[in-house]
Design a protein around this motif. Structure first.
Motif, PDB file in Angstrom:
ATOM      1  N   ASN A  34      91.697  -9.276  -8.320  1.00  0.00           N
ATOM      2  CA  ASN A  34      90.545  -9.345  -7.424  1.00  0.00           C
ATOM      3  C   ASN A  34      89.508 -10.369  -7.870  1.00  0.00           C
ATOM      4  O   ASN A  34      89.242 -10.523  -9.062  1.00  0.00           O
ATOM      5  CB  ASN A  34      89.869  -7.968  -7.320  1.00  0.00           C
ATOM      6  CG  ASN A  34      90.794  -6.935  -6.726  1.00  0.00           C
ATOM      7  OD1 ASN A  34      91.525  -7.210  -5.797  1.00  0.00           O
ATOM      8  ND2 ASN A  34      90.772  -5.736  -7.278  1.00  0.00           N
ATOM      9  N   LEU A  71      87.000 -10.040  -2.642  1.00  0.00           N
ATOM     10  CA  LEU A  71      86.150  -8.918  -2.249  1.00  0.00           C
ATOM     11  C   LEU A  71      84.812  -9.552  -1.873  1.00  0.00           C
ATOM     12  O   LEU A  71      84.020  -9.911  -2.747  1.00  0.00           O
ATOM     13  CB  LEU A  71      85.961  -7.937  -3.406  1.00  0.00           C
ATOM     14  CG  LEU A  71      87.160  -7.045  -3.770  1.00  0.00           C
ATOM     15  CD1 LEU A  71      88.287  -7.825  -4.395  1.00  0.00           C
ATOM     16  CD2 LEU A  71      86.724  -5.930  -4.677  1.00  0.00           C
ATOM     17  N   VAL A  73      81.561  -9.299  -1.260  1.00  0.00           N
ATOM     18  CA  VAL A  73      80.339  -8.502  -1.350  1.00  0.00           C
ATOM     19  C   VAL A  73      79.155  -9.340  -0.846  1.00  0.00           C
ATOM     20  O   VAL A  73      78.214  -8.830  -0.246  1.00  0.00           O
ATOM     21  CB  VAL A  73      80.113  -8.031  -2.804  1.00  0.00           C
ATOM     22  CG1 VAL A  73      78.787  -7.319  -2.960  1.00  0.00           C
ATOM     23  CG2 VAL A  73      81.269  -7.133  -3.234  1.00  0.00           C
ATOM     24  N   ALA A  78      81.058 -12.425   3.706  1.00  0.00           N
ATOM     25  CA  ALA A  78      81.456 -11.404   4.682  1.00  0.00           C
ATOM     26  C   ALA A  78      81.369 -11.984   6.093  1.00  0.00           C
ATOM     27  O   ALA A  78      82.302 -11.858   6.897  1.00  0.00           O
ATOM     28  CB  ALA A  78      80.570 -10.170   4.545  1.00  0.00           C
ATOM     29  N   VAL A  91      91.555 -11.758   1.973  1.00  0.00           N
ATOM     30  CA  VAL A  91      90.605 -10.676   1.708  1.00  0.00           C
ATOM     31  C   VAL A  91      91.336  -9.405   1.283  1.00  0.00           C
ATOM     32  O   VAL A  91      92.383  -9.065   1.833  1.00  0.00           O
ATOM     33  CB  VAL A  91      89.755 -10.391   2.982  1.00  0.00           C
ATOM     34  CG1 VAL A  91      88.766  -9.257   2.744  1.00  0.00           C
ATOM     35  CG2 VAL A  91      89.029 -11.650   3.422  1.00  0.00           C
ATOM     36  N   HIS A  92      90.754  -8.696   0.331  1.00  0.00           N
ATOM     37  CA  HIS A  92      91.297  -7.412  -0.118  1.00  0.00           C
ATOM     38  C   HIS A  92      91.404  -6.471   1.089  1.00  0.00           C
ATOM     39  O   HIS A  92      90.485  -6.420   1.911  1.00  0.00           O
ATOM     40  CB  HIS A  92      90.365  -6.818  -1.179  1.00  0.00           C
ATOM     41  CG  HIS A  92      90.914  -5.612  -1.844  1.00  0.00           C
ATOM     42  ND1 HIS A  92      90.893  -4.374  -1.251  1.00  0.00           N
ATOM     43  CD2 HIS A  92      91.517  -5.454  -3.047  1.00  0.00           C
ATOM     44  CE1 HIS A  92      91.460  -3.497  -2.068  1.00  0.00           C
ATOM     45  NE2 HIS A  92      91.846  -4.135  -3.166  1.00  0.00           N
ATOM     46  N   THR A  94      90.918  -3.359   1.671  1.00  0.00           N
ATOM     47  CA  THR A  94      89.785  -2.455   1.896  1.00  0.00           C
ATOM     48  C   THR A  94      88.665  -3.177   2.629  1.00  0.00           C
ATOM     49  O   THR A  94      88.057  -2.648   3.559  1.00  0.00           O
ATOM     50  CB  THR A  94      89.259  -1.901   0.555  1.00  0.00           C
ATOM     51  OG1 THR A  94      90.341  -1.224  -0.105  1.00  0.00           O
ATOM     52  CG2 THR A  94      88.107  -0.934   0.761  1.00  0.00           C
ATOM     53  N   TYR A  95      88.402  -4.415   2.218  1.00  0.00           N
ATOM     54  CA  TYR A  95      87.329  -5.189   2.852  1.00  0.00           C
ATOM     55  C   TYR A  95      87.736  -5.674   4.243  1.00  0.00           C
ATOM     56  O   TYR A  95      86.895  -5.845   5.110  1.00  0.00           O
ATOM     57  CB  TYR A  95      86.886  -6.351   1.956  1.00  0.00           C
ATOM     58  CG  TYR A  95      85.931  -5.891   0.894  1.00  0.00           C
ATOM     59  CD1 TYR A  95      84.547  -5.942   1.097  1.00  0.00           C
ATOM     60  CD2 TYR A  95      86.398  -5.359  -0.298  1.00  0.00           C
ATOM     61  CE1 TYR A  95      83.669  -5.486   0.130  1.00  0.00           C
ATOM     62  CE2 TYR A  95      85.518  -4.904  -1.268  1.00  0.00           C
ATOM     63  CZ  TYR A  95      84.162  -4.971  -1.046  1.00  0.00           C
ATOM     64  OH  TYR A  95      83.288  -4.513  -1.999  1.00  0.00           O
ATOM     65  N   ARG A  96      89.030  -5.872   4.466  1.00  0.00           N
ATOM     66  CA  ARG A  96      89.492  -6.221   5.822  1.00  0.00           C
ATOM     67  C   ARG A  96      89.075  -5.101   6.774  1.00  0.00           C
ATOM     68  O   ARG A  96      88.580  -5.361   7.873  1.00  0.00           O
ATOM     69  CB  ARG A  96      91.014  -6.384   5.866  1.00  0.00           C
ATOM     70  CG  ARG A  96      91.481  -7.697   5.342  1.00  0.00           C
ATOM     71  CD  ARG A  96      92.989  -7.829   5.487  1.00  0.00           C
ATOM     72  NE  ARG A  96      93.502  -8.496   4.300  1.00  0.00           N
ATOM     73  CZ  ARG A  96      94.733  -8.431   3.868  1.00  0.00           C
ATOM     74  NH1 ARG A  96      95.649  -7.719   4.509  1.00  0.00           N
ATOM     75  NH2 ARG A  96      95.097  -9.072   2.784  1.00  0.00           N
ATOM     76  N   ILE A  98      86.651  -2.810   6.292  1.00  0.00           N
ATOM     77  CA  ILE A  98      85.197  -2.756   6.367  1.00  0.00           C
ATOM     78  C   ILE A  98      84.657  -3.826   7.322  1.00  0.00           C
ATOM     79  O   ILE A  98      83.747  -3.565   8.116  1.00  0.00           O
ATOM     80  CB  ILE A  98      84.548  -2.940   4.971  1.00  0.00           C
ATOM     81  CG1 ILE A  98      84.884  -1.735   4.079  1.00  0.00           C
ATOM     82  CG2 ILE A  98      83.051  -3.168   5.046  1.00  0.00           C
ATOM     83  CD1 ILE A  98      84.589  -1.943   2.603  1.00  0.00           C
ATOM     84  N   LEU A  99      85.214  -5.019   7.255  1.00  0.00           N
ATOM     85  CA  LEU A  99      84.731  -6.139   8.061  1.00  0.00           C
ATOM     86  C   LEU A  99      85.382  -6.203   9.444  1.00  0.00           C
ATOM     87  O   LEU A  99      85.041  -7.059  10.250  1.00  0.00           O
ATOM     88  CB  LEU A  99      84.984  -7.478   7.326  1.00  0.00           C
ATOM     89  CG  LEU A  99      84.262  -7.614   5.981  1.00  0.00           C
ATOM     90  CD1 LEU A  99      84.700  -8.890   5.278  1.00  0.00           C
ATOM     91  CD2 LEU A  99      82.755  -7.608   6.151  1.00  0.00           C
TER      92      LEU A  99
END
Length: 101
Positions: A34, A71, A73, A78, A91-92, A94-96, A98-99
């Motif tokens: 990461n 990631l 942040v 973002a 992109v990680h 999890t962040y995919r 989230i975004l």
């Protein structure tokens, strides 16, 4: 091709782009696989010239070459990924989510 003017200052955990005697930076924390992007800073007098986007493109390309997942942040990163959903593979997961990528 990665931007040759941008260098990864691993000691300071930042990518650096010198422009007209000032330095624009992207700060990060690296813990493979990461790459957490924490901040993008462009000197005020250099704003509005696409410098942050230039840094983003370089960082994404570098991360892909090193098989790292980003990631984002940093609010700029973002937003950059939301504007460029075609880059979501960098992109990680999890962040995919989230975004919304």
């Amino acid at each position: 091709m990665a931007d040759p003017e941008i260098r990864d200052n691993a000691e300071r955990h930042q990518y650096e782009l010198p422009v007209e005697g000032e330095i624009a930076v992207v700060t990060y924390n690296l813990s493979p696989p990461n790459l957490m992007i924490t901040e993008t800073l462009v000197p005020q007098r250099l704003e509005g010239r696409g410098i942050a986007s230039r840094l983003a493109k370089h960082v994404i390309e570098d991360a892909r070459e090193r098989e790292l997942l980003i990631l984002p942040v940093c609010p700029f990163f973002a937003a950059y990924f939301q504007k460029h959903p075609d880059l979501a593979d960098a992109v990680h997961p999890t962040y995919r989510t989230i975004l919304g990528l």
